[in-house]
Design an enzyme around this catalytic site. Structure first.
Site, PDB file in Angstrom:
ATOM      1  N   CYS A   2       0.584  15.255 -69.524  1.00 52.15           N
ATOM      2  CA  CYS A   2       1.152  14.020 -68.988  1.00 52.15           C
ATOM      3  C   CYS A   2       2.577  13.879 -69.524  1.00 52.15           C
ATOM      4  O   CYS A   2       2.877  14.237 -70.647  1.00 52.15           O
ATOM      5  CB  CYS A   2       0.385  12.764 -69.359  1.00 52.15           C
ATOM      6  SG  CYS A   2      -1.282  12.725 -68.756  1.00 52.15           S
ATOM      7  N   ARG A  27       4.067  19.240 -67.760  1.00 50.34           N
ATOM      8  CA  ARG A  27       3.099  18.581 -68.644  1.00 50.34           C
ATOM      9  C   ARG A  27       1.914  18.014 -67.870  1.00 50.34           C
ATOM     10  O   ARG A  27       0.971  17.508 -68.477  1.00 50.34           O
ATOM     11  CB  ARG A  27       3.782  17.454 -69.415  1.00 50.34           C
ATOM     12  CG  ARG A  27       4.822  17.932 -70.398  1.00 50.34           C
ATOM     13  CD  ARG A  27       5.380  16.775 -71.163  1.00 50.34           C
ATOM     14  NE  ARG A  27       4.392  16.190 -72.038  1.00 50.34           N
ATOM     15  CZ  ARG A  27       4.331  16.372 -73.340  1.00 50.34           C
ATOM     16  NH1 ARG A  27       5.220  17.125 -73.931  1.00 50.34           N
ATOM     17  NH2 ARG A  27       3.400  15.799 -74.070  1.00 50.34           N
ATOM     18  N   TRP A  74      -1.811  14.433 -65.967  1.00 47.60           N
ATOM     19  CA  TRP A  74      -2.846  15.463 -66.049  1.00 47.60           C
ATOM     20  C   TRP A  74      -4.117  14.681 -66.354  1.00 47.60           C
ATOM     21  O   TRP A  74      -4.264  14.106 -67.437  1.00 47.60           O
ATOM     22  CB  TRP A  74      -2.523  16.440 -67.170  1.00 47.60           C
ATOM     23  CG  TRP A  74      -3.437  17.626 -67.246  1.00 47.60           C
ATOM     24  CD1 TRP A  74      -3.330  18.785 -66.542  1.00 47.60           C
ATOM     25  CD2 TRP A  74      -4.582  17.780 -68.094  1.00 47.60           C
ATOM     26  NE1 TRP A  74      -4.338  19.661 -66.897  1.00 47.60           N
ATOM     27  CE2 TRP A  74      -5.119  19.070 -67.842  1.00 47.60           C
ATOM     28  CE3 TRP A  74      -5.211  16.976 -69.032  1.00 47.60           C
ATOM     29  CZ2 TRP A  74      -6.244  19.544 -68.500  1.00 47.60           C
ATOM     30  CZ3 TRP A  74      -6.336  17.452 -69.683  1.00 47.60           C
ATOM     31  CH2 TRP A  74      -6.847  18.729 -69.416  1.00 47.60           C
ATOM     32  N   ASN A 100       0.310   8.312 -72.329  1.00 46.53           N
ATOM     33  CA  ASN A 100      -0.245   9.649 -72.582  1.00 46.53           C
ATOM     34  C   ASN A 100      -1.266   9.524 -73.698  1.00 46.53           C
ATOM     35  O   ASN A 100      -1.036   8.759 -74.640  1.00 46.53           O
ATOM     36  CB  ASN A 100       0.842  10.606 -73.091  1.00 46.53           C
ATOM     37  CG  ASN A 100       1.782  11.020 -72.011  1.00 46.53           C
ATOM     38  OD1 ASN A 100       1.584  10.675 -70.857  1.00 46.53           O
ATOM     39  ND2 ASN A 100       2.817  11.755 -72.392  1.00 46.53           N
ATOM     40  N   GLY A 101      -2.334  10.311 -73.628  1.00 53.66           N
ATOM     41  CA  GLY A 101      -3.328  10.281 -74.706  1.00 53.66           C
ATOM     42  C   GLY A 101      -4.617   9.672 -74.207  1.00 53.66           C
ATOM     43  O   GLY A 101      -4.874   9.614 -73.001  1.00 53.66           O
ATOM     44  N   GLU A 479      -4.886  38.365 -74.793  1.00 55.29           N
ATOM     45  CA  GLU A 479      -3.775  37.632 -74.180  1.00 55.29           C
ATOM     46  C   GLU A 479      -3.530  38.112 -72.747  1.00 55.29           C
ATOM     47  O   GLU A 479      -3.279  37.306 -71.837  1.00 55.29           O
ATOM     48  CB  GLU A 479      -2.519  37.805 -75.057  1.00 55.29           C
ATOM     49  CG  GLU A 479      -1.238  37.208 -74.513  1.00 55.29           C
ATOM     50  CD  GLU A 479      -1.308  35.725 -74.215  1.00 55.29           C
ATOM     51  OE1 GLU A 479      -2.278  35.054 -74.599  1.00 55.29           O
ATOM     52  OE2 GLU A 479      -0.386  35.228 -73.527  1.00 55.29           O
ATOM     53  N   LYS A 483      -3.749  35.523 -69.617  1.00 55.36           N
ATOM     54  CA  LYS A 483      -2.639  35.317 -68.686  1.00 55.36           C
ATOM     55  C   LYS A 483      -3.091  35.606 -67.266  1.00 55.36           C
ATOM     56  O   LYS A 483      -2.788  34.873 -66.343  1.00 55.36           O
ATOM     57  CB  LYS A 483      -1.486  36.253 -69.095  1.00 55.36           C
ATOM     58  CG  LYS A 483      -0.149  35.728 -68.879  1.00 55.36           C
ATOM     59  CD  LYS A 483       0.403  34.894 -70.010  1.00 55.36           C
ATOM     60  CE  LYS A 483      -0.505  33.813 -70.507  1.00 55.36           C
ATOM     61  NZ  LYS A 483      -0.084  33.181 -71.729  1.00 55.36           N
ATOM     62  N   GLU A 486      -5.541  32.943 -65.912  1.00 57.39           N
ATOM     63  CA  GLU A 486      -4.907  31.630 -65.859  1.00 57.39           C
ATOM     64  C   GLU A 486      -4.028  31.450 -64.617  1.00 57.39           C
ATOM     65  O   GLU A 486      -4.026  30.384 -64.000  1.00 57.39           O
ATOM     66  CB  GLU A 486      -4.080  31.514 -67.144  1.00 57.39           C
ATOM     67  CG  GLU A 486      -3.189  30.350 -67.276  1.00 57.39           C
ATOM     68  CD  GLU A 486      -2.445  30.352 -68.601  1.00 57.39           C
ATOM     69  OE1 GLU A 486      -2.175  31.427 -69.180  1.00 57.39           O
ATOM     70  OE2 GLU A 486      -2.101  29.257 -69.053  1.00 57.39           O
ATOM     71  N   HIS A 502     -21.026  48.035 -76.073  1.00 62.52           N
ATOM     72  CA  HIS A 502     -22.091  47.167 -76.597  1.00 62.52           C
ATOM     73  C   HIS A 502     -22.498  46.092 -75.598  1.00 62.52           C
ATOM     74  O   HIS A 502     -23.080  45.086 -75.975  1.00 62.52           O
ATOM     75  CB  HIS A 502     -21.648  46.539 -77.921  1.00 62.52           C
ATOM     76  CG  HIS A 502     -21.433  47.555 -78.996  1.00 62.52           C
ATOM     77  ND1 HIS A 502     -22.473  48.239 -79.585  1.00 62.52           N
ATOM     78  CD2 HIS A 502     -20.296  48.055 -79.553  1.00 62.52           C
ATOM     79  CE1 HIS A 502     -21.992  49.100 -80.479  1.00 62.52           C
ATOM     80  NE2 HIS A 502     -20.662  49.006 -80.469  1.00 62.52           N
ATOM     81  N   LYS A 599       0.884  22.050 -69.678  1.00 63.39           N
ATOM     82  CA  LYS A 599       1.566  22.798 -70.722  1.00 63.39           C
ATOM     83  C   LYS A 599       1.105  22.429 -72.126  1.00 63.39           C
ATOM     84  O   LYS A 599       0.816  23.279 -72.939  1.00 63.39           O
ATOM     85  CB  LYS A 599       3.073  22.569 -70.586  1.00 63.39           C
ATOM     86  CG  LYS A 599       3.927  23.367 -71.562  1.00 63.39           C
ATOM     87  CD  LYS A 599       3.897  24.825 -71.222  1.00 63.39           C
ATOM     88  CE  LYS A 599       4.678  25.689 -72.185  1.00 63.39           C
ATOM     89  NZ  LYS A 599       4.245  27.098 -72.095  1.00 63.39           N
TER      90      LYS A 599
HETATM   91  C1  F6R Z   1      -1.771  29.874 -72.137  1.00 61.67           C
HETATM   92  C2  F6R Z   1      -1.233  28.736 -72.884  1.00 61.67           C
HETATM   93  C3  F6R Z   1      -2.176  27.942 -73.715  1.00 61.67           C
HETATM   94  C4  F6R Z   1      -1.484  27.480 -75.008  1.00 61.67           C
HETATM   95  C5  F6R Z   1      -2.429  26.561 -75.796  1.00 61.67           C
HETATM   96  C6  F6R Z   1      -1.811  26.147 -77.120  1.00 61.67           C
HETATM   97  O1  F6R Z   1      -0.765  30.520 -71.413  1.00 61.67           O
HETATM   98  O2  F6R Z   1      -0.071  28.431 -72.817  1.00 61.67           O
HETATM   99  O3  F6R Z   1      -3.326  28.669 -73.984  1.00 61.67           O
HETATM  100  O4  F6R Z   1      -1.156  28.609 -75.757  1.00 61.67           O
HETATM  101  O5  F6R Z   1      -2.721  25.428 -75.045  1.00 61.67           O
HETATM  102  O6  F6R Z   1      -0.602  25.486 -76.942  1.00 61.67           O
HETATM  103  P1  F6R Z   1       0.423  25.357 -78.134  1.00 61.67           P
HETATM  104  O7  F6R Z   1       0.918  26.697 -78.483  1.00 61.67           O
HETATM  105  O8  F6R Z   1       1.504  24.453 -77.615  1.00 61.67           O
HETATM  106  O9  F6R Z   1      -0.324  24.745 -79.288  1.00 61.67           O
END
Ligand code: F6R
Length: 604
Positions: A2, A27, A74, A100-101, A479, A483, A486, A502, A599
């Protein structure tokens, strides 16, 4: 998660609010809305969907006002409908609120207010705030007193901005969710994140938890909840507005992948000296960590993969280290004492799960340190120490350049830690430091020559995508899979390569490409695992240097330059970022705003 924007000034607020919302859309992008004081009261437009849709509707039905608030959402409470979009108001529409929150006691407040005749029109927790303020105004409190009285009753985490009809004033409060004020002459801005107003000013003051800010055309006043004045210094942020724009790119993600030569150069600048064989992380003198006996790294998502990377480097050098998911920390934290260093790894420094784990570690007596990209973020301020990764603003929801910078900073920290704790460095500095100095150029070479787009196209009609690696290749495999899933919405999993046999091998078929990462650590064993998948018909894509044995058995090859094992995974990761990007692009996915994600995840 948000985004909030607010504006008080002489100019028209609408442009500032819409620009701010566009800048903040990473956000949250379920719905958006704005409210302005238009001379006769508060006027609101809000709707589900993207900021662009809100903008189009404002073009049809223009709004005017010099003071306003806006929000991009969000969803947490209630689906992304027009009714649930912010700003929310009381029944008279004399109080407008963006938030927000999460308000944890909203059900109780709602029941109390409903009993007094308040009617609610949304499913959100936020809507109780304007009703509560209005209730106190009705009881005879002045606007400011009603605002403070209402905020006192909120439980949970919040950043809120409030406007009351007929006043050119914004009231804001922060508890657990970020808020920052921007100042440029007689124009004032309020936002959940600096990029919201970076076009207008780089002079900012961050609110702390428990702060209230009152912004009117005469200036900004910071107080605590009781109304006692608090000092919040103005700072200059060194982010350039151009850095936060897309430039010629279609997507922030590709721009940020391409920025890695620069971001990595910034990360290491002044911190390594290959000629002297020295690593010098500012503020961390020799002996800083001599009392540390073990390390826990806490993080979520991509940052967790970087944390895992850092923990493996530390363990290999003889320092006991564990990477832990911050969202599991409350139920699985190993014991800590004053000799435990807990490192929070967080791009934003605002992830609620990570902040909560950091708080727990502090309460239990651990020493704490934050590795983050955001100056002044909550995690940076909450920990005993912090190190910046200096990657520059990251807007794409999928973290890319920040992963590589986090991993490099953790390697630099690992040097200081292992020197202090076991008297050694994890690296052969004579070869490692020149290799690290070369890393930005090598990333550039990968970006220039990558075959990832062709490979993404070739394998786009498959069922599942597996990523395998060993040692430092394992976090990169995780990772790579994160990616991929996602942003493409295709099924993808990362495994330690030796783990395939396994169980996961049962899933392997000719329709499941396996991306195998070779970092130079026990490559023969990874090769055997890749062959086991290949024997079952899976196409294997080897990510390794040219001439590597894996290219003989693989169906396709993504080349990485020769380097040290501690850095090879980071080069492989760039190839995997490109594969995910191109696969998602071919599928027509909204790459910078994948469904259901945002984000910065500021709710637990
Ligand atoms: C994936 C991604 C998320 C963040 C996670 C932690 O591409 O961006 O998995 O890595 O939400 O966010 P931060 O690093 O801001 O604590």
């Amino acid at each position: 998660m948000c985004g909030i924007i607010g504006h008080v000034g002489n100019g028209d607020a609408i442009d500032t609010l819409l620009t701010g919302l566009e800048n903040l859309e990473y956000r949250g992008y379920d719905s958006a809305g704005v409210a302005v004081q238009n001379g006769s009261g508060i006027e609101i437009q809000k709707r589900s969907g993207r900021v662009s849709e809100l903008k189009a509707s404002i073009e049809d039905r223009p709004l005017r006002g010099r003071v306003g608030i806006g929000h991009t959402r969000w969803s947490t409470h209630g689906p992304p409908t027009d009714e649930n979009a912010h700003p929310h108001t009381d029944s008279t529409e004399d109080v407008a609120v963006v938030h927000n929150g999460i308000i944890e006691n909203y059900a109780e407040l709602k029941e109390r207010l409903s009993a007094r005749g308040h009617e609610f029109t949304s499913d959100t927790d936020t809507e109780v705030i304007p009703h509560l303020i209005q209730q106190y105004v009705d009881e005879g409190y002045g606007n400011e007193a009603a605002f403070r009285r209402a905020v006192e009753e909120l439980e949970g985490s919040y950043a809120i901005a409030v406007m009351l009809s007929g006043e050119h004033t914004l009231y804001a409060a922060r508890q657990g969710s970020p808020l920052v004020v921007g100042v440029e002459g007689e124009e004032f801005f309020l936002a959940s994140d600096v990029p919201a107003f970076l076009e207008y000013t780089d002079t900012v003051a961050y609110l702390e938890d428990g702060d209230v800010a009152i912004v009117d055309p005469d200036g900004v006043e910071f107080t605590d909840l009781e109304g006692d004045s608090v000092d919040r210094d103005l700072e200059t942020v060194d982010w350039d507005p151009e850095q936060t724009g897309k430039g010629e790119y279609d997507h922030f993600m590709l721009k940020e992948i391409d920025e890695q030569p620069t971001s990595l150069a910034q990360t290491i600048e002044g911190r390594i000296d290959p000629e002297r064989g020295a690593i010098d992380l500012e503020g961390f003198e020799p002996g800083t960590f001599e009392d540390v006996s073990s390390v826990q790294l806490i993080a979520c998502g991509t940052s967790y993969h970087a944390a895992l990377y850092g923990s493996l480097v530390l363990n290999a050098a003889g320092v006991s280290a564990r990477a832990l998911l911050a969202n599991e920390y409350s139920v699985c934290a190993p014991p800590v004492d004053e000799e435990t260093l807990v490192i929070a790894v967080s791009q934003s420094g605002e992830t609620a799960d990570t902040l909560s784990a950091l708080r727990q570690a502090t309460e239990e007596g651990a020493r704490t340190l934050t590795v983050t990209n955001v100056v002044g973020s909550t995690a940076a301020r909450q920990a005993d120490d912090s190190v910046l990764i200096r990657a520059g603003p990251e807007i794409g929801v999928a973290a890319t350049k920040t992963f590589s910078s986090q991993a490099v900073v953790l390697e630099l920290l690992a040097h200081r830690l292992t020197r202090d704790v076991v008297g050694e460095t994890p690296y052969d500095l004579e070869s490692y430091l020149p290799a690290l100095a070369r890393l930005p150029q090598q990333v550039d070479d990968v970006l220039e020559e990558s075959d990832a787009e062709r490979i993404a196209r070739h394998y786009r009609d498959h069922e599942s995508y597996f990523f395998i690696g060993r040692g430092l290749g394992y976090p990169v495999a995780l990772e790579g899979a994160l990616k991929f899933k996602e942003i493409t919405y295709e099924h993808a999993e990362g495994f330690a390569s030796g783990e395939l046999k396994h169980g996961p091998l049962a899933l392997v078929t000719p329709k499941t490409p396996v991306f195998a990462i070779f970092t130079g650590q026990e490559d023969e064993r990874t090769l055997k695992n890749a062959e086991e998948a290949s024997t079952r018909g899976a196409p294997v894509v080897a990510i390794c240097p040219d001439g590597h044995r894996a290219t003989e058995i693989a169906d396709a090859h993504l080349e990485i330059p020769d380097t040290e094992p501690e850095l090879a995974g980071l080069l492989a990761n760039v190839q995997l970022q490109l594969v995910s990007y191109h696969a998602a692009d071919l599928l027509g996915r909204p790459i910078d705003k994948p469904r259901n994600l945002a984000k910065s995840v500021t709710v637990e």
